[in-house]
Design an enzyme around this catalytic site. Structure first.
Site, short mmCIF file in Angstrom:
data_model
loop_
_atom_site.label_atom_id
_atom_site.label_comp_id
_atom_site.label_asym_id
_atom_site.label_seq_id
_atom_site.Cartn_x
_atom_site.Cartn_y
_atom_site.Cartn_z
N HIS A 154 0.84 -1.19 0.00
CA HIS A 154 0.00 0.00 0.00
C HIS A 154 0.88 1.25 0.00
O HIS A 154 1.84 1.35 0.77
CB HIS A 154 -0.93 0.00 1.21
CG HIS A 154 -2.04 -0.98 1.08
ND1 HIS A 154 -1.84 -2.33 1.13
CD2 HIS A 154 -3.38 -0.81 0.87
CE1 HIS A 154 -3.01 -2.96 0.97
NE2 HIS A 154 -3.94 -2.06 0.81
N ARG A 553 -4.86 -11.30 -4.51
CA ARG A 553 -6.12 -10.59 -4.20
C ARG A 553 -6.72 -10.04 -5.48
O ARG A 553 -6.01 -9.44 -6.29
CB ARG A 553 -5.90 -9.45 -3.20
CG ARG A 553 -7.23 -8.77 -2.82
CD ARG A 553 -7.09 -7.80 -1.66
NE ARG A 553 -6.50 -6.55 -2.02
CZ ARG A 553 -6.95 -5.35 -1.63
NH1 ARG A 553 -8.03 -5.26 -0.87
NH2 ARG A 553 -6.32 -4.24 -1.97
N GLU A 674 -15.73 -5.53 3.30
CA GLU A 674 -15.15 -4.19 3.46
C GLU A 674 -16.17 -3.11 3.77
O GLU A 674 -15.95 -2.31 4.67
CB GLU A 674 -14.40 -3.82 2.18
CG GLU A 674 -13.27 -4.78 1.85
CD GLU A 674 -12.57 -4.42 0.55
OE1 GLU A 674 -11.73 -3.52 0.55
OE2 GLU A 674 -12.88 -5.05 -0.47
N ASP A 715 -11.97 0.80 3.78
CA ASP A 715 -13.16 1.17 3.03
C ASP A 715 -14.37 1.33 3.93
O ASP A 715 -15.24 2.16 3.65
CB ASP A 715 -13.43 0.13 1.93
CG ASP A 715 -12.49 0.33 0.75
OD1 ASP A 715 -12.59 1.35 0.07
OD2 ASP A 715 -11.63 -0.55 0.53
N ARG A 753 -5.75 -3.93 8.31
CA ARG A 753 -5.56 -2.62 8.94
C ARG A 753 -4.62 -1.75 8.12
O ARG A 753 -3.66 -2.22 7.54
CB ARG A 753 -4.95 -2.78 10.34
CG ARG A 753 -5.85 -3.47 11.33
CD ARG A 753 -5.17 -3.57 12.70
NE ARG A 753 -6.07 -4.16 13.67
CZ ARG A 753 -6.99 -3.50 14.35
NH1 ARG A 753 -7.13 -2.19 14.15
NH2 ARG A 753 -7.78 -4.10 15.21
N ARG A 886 -9.55 5.83 -3.49
CA ARG A 886 -8.93 4.90 -2.55
C ARG A 886 -8.90 5.53 -1.15
O ARG A 886 -8.81 6.75 -1.00
CB ARG A 886 -7.50 4.60 -2.99
CG ARG A 886 -7.41 3.76 -4.25
CD ARG A 886 -7.52 2.30 -3.94
NE ARG A 886 -7.23 1.48 -5.11
CZ ARG A 886 -7.27 0.16 -5.10
NH1 ARG A 886 -7.61 -0.47 -4.01
NH2 ARG A 886 -7.01 -0.53 -6.19
#
Length: 1051
Positions: A154, A553, A674, A715, A753, A886
């Site tokens: 990320h 994913r 989410e 999210d 997280r 995002r």
């Protein structure tokens, strides 16, 4: 270091911290004096003094005078030239980073010097025994614990890797400077080295000039393993083992690993078209290559250490067999020289290393325990005799210190190992290279070069001489062949594959190592066995053959699109148009069948082809290399079965082509819930899945009766606000656990997280201890993202501490689960607070027509894309709305302006609503007695302490259209309401009153941070008038870096 790591509440010695800040500040000023001149140094100092004076007045409550000074400072910054603004931004950004280095160093020093740390293994194990847990129960629970920390790509790590390394070196110099035995000359040398490092920092470009690729991101993650976790894991396991032995009488079994590591880097394709099946395969092979390379280095050191002759009969027999096989191979070689494609024998003398391994003259503690920071040394060349395979790929550099593996898309894998570069077959080479290769090949065919004969000892004729070296020599030879095979696979070159010549599983590598370990203990040499050899065995047990198993994913909709293409091609209709029951009936029927569903000649679009290719790669690599298949935006049972079917189909196809079963087992399929809506339905989805006979039997047979479920924090927070998200996550976990218990299935919860509190971040210990009772039963998976990876695991000592905290927190949550809500009334109050909070949040973010425009004007959100900090796009879909943005840039943008809005918006309204209805005393009791509610409020308090109303007002006044400034005023009132009611609940007069250490640390950064915000406002104002000005853009990006360093958070 960020402010959400676990030791933030621990007091640190502020005198020594301030002394180091003064030292680094003084040296930095000297460097700046030389670099920018005395005139500009006066401007820098004047800016700092004005900012410090304004801050002091505000802290003293003299608001009017503080505002006058801030207005003067803003005016002076607005009159600066672009060059001056750029230089000022760089200076303050570097100083904030230097303060961060000093802060991290002092936390490390404090941990090292305390005789008994809270939340350590000794502390928690002792407390559990005193509370009535039996020694056997404690021992068994620790041994059975299964925690997996998943590192993700990320995009929240803002510093270039080059700067991260330089910061580590600075921290190492600070540590060295602490030594009491340093003489005057030595201390002067340390100071000179610091000046050199600071000069190097100043003269290095702070900005990434191009976006990283997914392979780059994976390489950064692997680097964390090599530089820190590789050293930290044996120390952590020794600490657990020592505590167990002291308190229960039994050490941790040698191959028992309470914690392992996973990765999303190169596997997370959700919304990132740059992560392809090809990339996933390359990253998996690269991870295997690095694991093997690290083991080769360790085996080299271990062979040097284990020079003794005394051993068990079993080891002696094995050494004899190896020698006999070696002699037979050499004799066979002698009769086959000159024949085509001869079997190339092992030419390496197995008895002795041919050269001392790096740092062989130092004890083990000097490698791993003397310094808490990685030694970034130039690798030493390790001489390895050539085999025919090596000759085919050797470069003109000979035995150069760096290996460059060129992958299929042009990326190179760098190693600090000591091997030759690989030249692909068929590539052009100079005549000198060809001559060198011919000469080396000719020399090797004779047997050995003269130089090799001089360098290497004569191979022993019997196993009584150094049997451990003989056995480990064969291990190293097999590792070298395995590494060479991986290089060929990465190059896409043809290679012969004989499973007996390579290590495929960690059990194969552990077998000879455990034999050596048992032999040493049987020969009364246990003290030798429990050193470097035990460390290596623990590493193999933890890291396996891939260092970190790679999760895949993908969004649920992509699988539906693939099944649409398949069912349409087969004239079965359109899958996505079927109702849920029809989907489940079709999927279950196909899963029970034995034939493939997808025709080999099917023609599909590029996106569907990429999905099918990914499942094919998963089938080829198997569960030895890959971890879980995570389905983002999961909402139905059919989302899980769709992946199971596509996985099954790919495995059938690959098995048919290979003529043998696919390697290892199927991947775990993990639904990720989410949004608030999906979280509310999570328990129902799991019940539906487990009610399907095929699926339940599949879980019991192939996944040891374990269902893994992932819950997303980012999210859900963006969807409904942080408070509502926290409560919905709590309830979803309760429901999922209950659903699995109904069917007798064990559950592992995977927590997605983020680093910042707005995305579910916070201290690890606090987060685990506030989970619903029964949700942490010895197992846990959790992501660590972006800057948090570096903060928690970038330095070995902090990594050891974090691993220990994970272990003790999960142990406590298992044996002494946190208290549930004491009474139903508390749950009702939570529902009411959550409802009011969510309504307030959504009313502002999604329903106010001016909010999106205000967000774009008041924050640098639109400009964050220039940072080049991640390979994926900022939006899932091309839209200007908040919904498709995002979560990371959403939080990042508000953190920059010091509003930190995603973490608190709506909370004040909810707390105020229930308080005004007469429930203030109840929520104060909830805070005191319910760990979940307490941790939620404490994290919001930390965020509020970082928010700054005058700074947010400055952004509005300078950047926001006049007709939208009223929205900013309303939000500031909301912020003050939230602060008021948080203080009412906690019973404190000021924010962070109970955490004065953190409060003081934040205040120490504010003079630089406030000035950086003022500078950012001015640069943004200019840039929006001159969007193509690259220097202005650079200045803005440097202010973003600096503010992130000061806030200790990005997104």
């Amino acid at each position: 270091m960020t402010d959400t790591t676990d030791d933030i509440a621990e007091e640190i010695s502020f005198q020594s911290f301030e002394d180091d800040c003064k030292l680094l500040g003084s040296l930095f000023n000297d460097v700046l004096q030389r670099e920018v001149g005395s005139d500009f140094m006066e401007k820098i100092e004047r800016t700092r003094v004005l900012a410090q004076s304004a801050l002091n007045l505000r802290l003293a409550g003299i608001e009017d005078t503080a505002e006058l000074l801030e207005t003067q400072l803003t005016s002076e910054i607005s009159n600066m030239s672009l060059e001056e603004a750029l230089t000022l931004a760089r200076a303050f950004s570097h100083f904030l980073n230097l303060m961060g280095i000093a802060e991290t160093h002092h936390r490390v020093r404090r941990v090292r010097n305390l005789p008994q740390l809270s939340r350590s293994c000794n502390d928690v194990f002792s407390n559990l025994l005193q509370s009535g847990v039996s020694p056997d129960e404690l021992y068994d629970t620790v041994c059975k614990q299964g925690v997996e920390i998943v590192l993700t790509a990320h995009p929240t790590q803002i510093n270039r890797r080059t700067l991260q390394y330089k910061h580590i070196r600075m921290a190492h110099l600070l540590e060295y400077n602490d030594r009491p035995d340093l003489g005057f000359e030595d201390r002067e040398t340390v100071i000179e080295d610091m000046v050199r490092e600071i000069t190097s920092l100043w003269q290095t470009d702070e900005l990434r000039r191009q976006k990283p690729t997914p392979v780059d991101e994976a390489r950064a993650g692997l680097n964390i393993v090599e530089q820190s976790l590789w050293k930290a894991v044996p120390h952590y396991l020794c600490r657990v083992s020592s505590s167990l032995k002291k308190l229960t009488g039994k050490p941790l079994p040698l191959t028992c690993t309470p914690i392992k590591f996973g990765s999303w880097m190169g596997g997370d394709r959700d919304g990132n078209p740059n992560v392809t099946a090809k990339v996933t395969k390359e990253v998996s092979l690269m991870s295997r290559w690095m694991a093997i390379d690290l083991y080769i280095r360790e085996i080299g050191s271990l062979r040097f250490e284990l020079s003794m002759n005394r051993c068990s009969d079993r080891l002696s027999r094995l050494a004899d067999e190896i020698l006999e096989k070696e002699i037979a191979a050499q004799e066979s070689w002698g009769t086959n020289v000159g024949r085509s494609q001869p079997k190339f024998p092992n030419q390496q003398g197995l008895s002795l290393p041919t050269q001392l391994p790096p740092r062989a003259d130092l004890p083990l503690c000097a490698e791993c325990g003397e310094s808490q920071y990685p030694k970034l040394e130039v690798p030493v060349t390790d001489y390895i005799p050539l085999s025919r395979q090596d000759v085919q790929g050797i470069s003109s550099d000979g035995y150069g210190p760096n290996l460059q593996i060129k992958t299929g898309n042009g990326h190179s894998v760098n190693s600090n190992g000591c091997q030759q570069s690989i030249t692909p077959r068929g590539s052009s080479s100079s005549s000198s290279q060809l001559l060198l290769q011919k000469k080396l090949l000719a020399d090797s065919q004779i047997g050995r070069t003269s130089f090799q004969k001089l360098l290497e000892p004569t191979p022993p004729k019997r196993a009584g001489i150094a049997p451990y070296r003989i056995v480990l020599g064969e291990v190293k030879e097999k590792l070298l062949k395995t590494r060479r095979l991986l290089e060929l696979l990465l190059e896409g070159l043809p290679c012969e594959y004989d499973p007996w010549d390579y290590y495929e599983t960690s059990d194969q590598l552990l077998e000879p190592l455990l034999l050596c370990y048992e032999s040493l203990h049987a020969s009364d040499s246990g003290v030798l066995a429990d050193g470097r050899l035990a460390d290596l065995i623990r590493r193999v047990a933890t890291f396996g053959m891939v260092l970190m198993k790679l999760d895949l994913r993908q969004e649920a909709a992509k699988h539906s699109e693939a099944l649409d293409a398949i069912t349409t091609y087969l004239d079965m209709g359109t899958y996505s148009e079927w109702d849920e029951e029809k989907k489940l009936e079709f999927l279950t029927r196909e899963l029970k069948g034995k034939r493939p569903l997808v025709p080999p000649n099917i023609e599909v679009g590029p996106e569907v082809k990429e999905v099918l290719d990914t499942f094919r790669v998963a089938a080829e690599l198997g569960s030895e290399s890959l971890g879980a298949y995570v389905i983002s935006m999961a909402s139905n049972a059919s989302d899980v079965l769709a992946v199971e079917l596509l996985q099954k189909d790919a495995r059938l196809a690959v098995t048919g082509e290979l003529g043998r079963p696919c390697p290892a087992g199927t991947l775990r399929v993990v639904p990720l819930f989410e949004t608030v809506k999906d979280l509310r339905g999570a328990g129902s989805v799991i019940r539906k899945l487990l009610s399907i006979d095929w699926y339940r039997e599949h879980i019991e047979k192939n996944h040891t009766g374990h269902q893994e479920v992932m819950v997303g924090y980012s999210d859900s927070g963006k969807d409904a606000g942080r408070f509502t998200a926290a409560w919905e996550l709590y309830k979803a976990q309760e429901d999922v656990v209950a659903a699995c218990n109904e069917f007798g299935i064990k559950v592992t919860l995977f927590h997605g997280r983020g680093g910042s509190i707005g995305r579910g971040g916070g201290p690890t210990y606090l987060a685990i201890q506030s989970q619903p009772p029964g949700s942490v039963m010895g197992t846990l998976r959790s992501t660590e993202q972006g800057e948090m990876v570096q903060a928690k695991f970038g330095i070995p000592q902090t990594a050891v501490r974090q691993l220990e905290i994970y272990t003790t927190a999960v142990l406590l949550a298992t044996l002494e689960p946190p208290q549930p809500p004491r009474e139903k009334k508390w749950r009702n109050l939570m529902e009411e607070i959550s409802t009011i909070s969510s309504q307030n949040y959504k009313g502002t973010v999604y329903e106010n027509p001016e909010f999106i425009s205000y967000f774009h004007e008041a924050t640098p959100q639109a400009e964050l894309g220039y940072l080049n900090i991640g390979s994926r796009p900022a939006r899932r879909k091309s839209s200007t709305g908040i919904g498709h943005l995002r979560a990371i840039p959403w939080v990042f943008a508000w953190t920059q302006t010091r509003f930190v809005l995603p973490a608190w918006l709506g909370v004040g309204a909810g707390l105020k609503g229930v308080s005004e209805k007469g429930y203030a005393d109840d929520i104060q009791e909830m805070y005191k007695e319910w760990p979940f509610f307490q941790s939620t409020i404490d994290l919001i308090e930390m965020v509020l302490a970082k928010a700054d109303i005058p700074i947010t007002k400055l952004y509005d006044e300078q950047l926001v259209s006049e007709n939208r400034r009223g929205l900013g005023d309303m939000l500031r009132k909301e912020l003050m309401t939230t602060e008021k009611y948080v203080l009412v609940i906690t019973g404190r007069e000021k924010l962070l009153e109970s955490n004065k250490s953190l409060k003081k640390l934040i205040e120490s950064r504010l003079p630089y941070l406030n000035a950086m915000n003022m500078l950012q406002v001015e640069v943004l104002k200019r840039l929006r008038r001159d969007e193509d000005n690259n220097k202005l853009r650079d200045a803005l990006l440097i202010t973003i870096n600096g503010i992130a360093a000061g806030m200790r958070n990005t997104g």
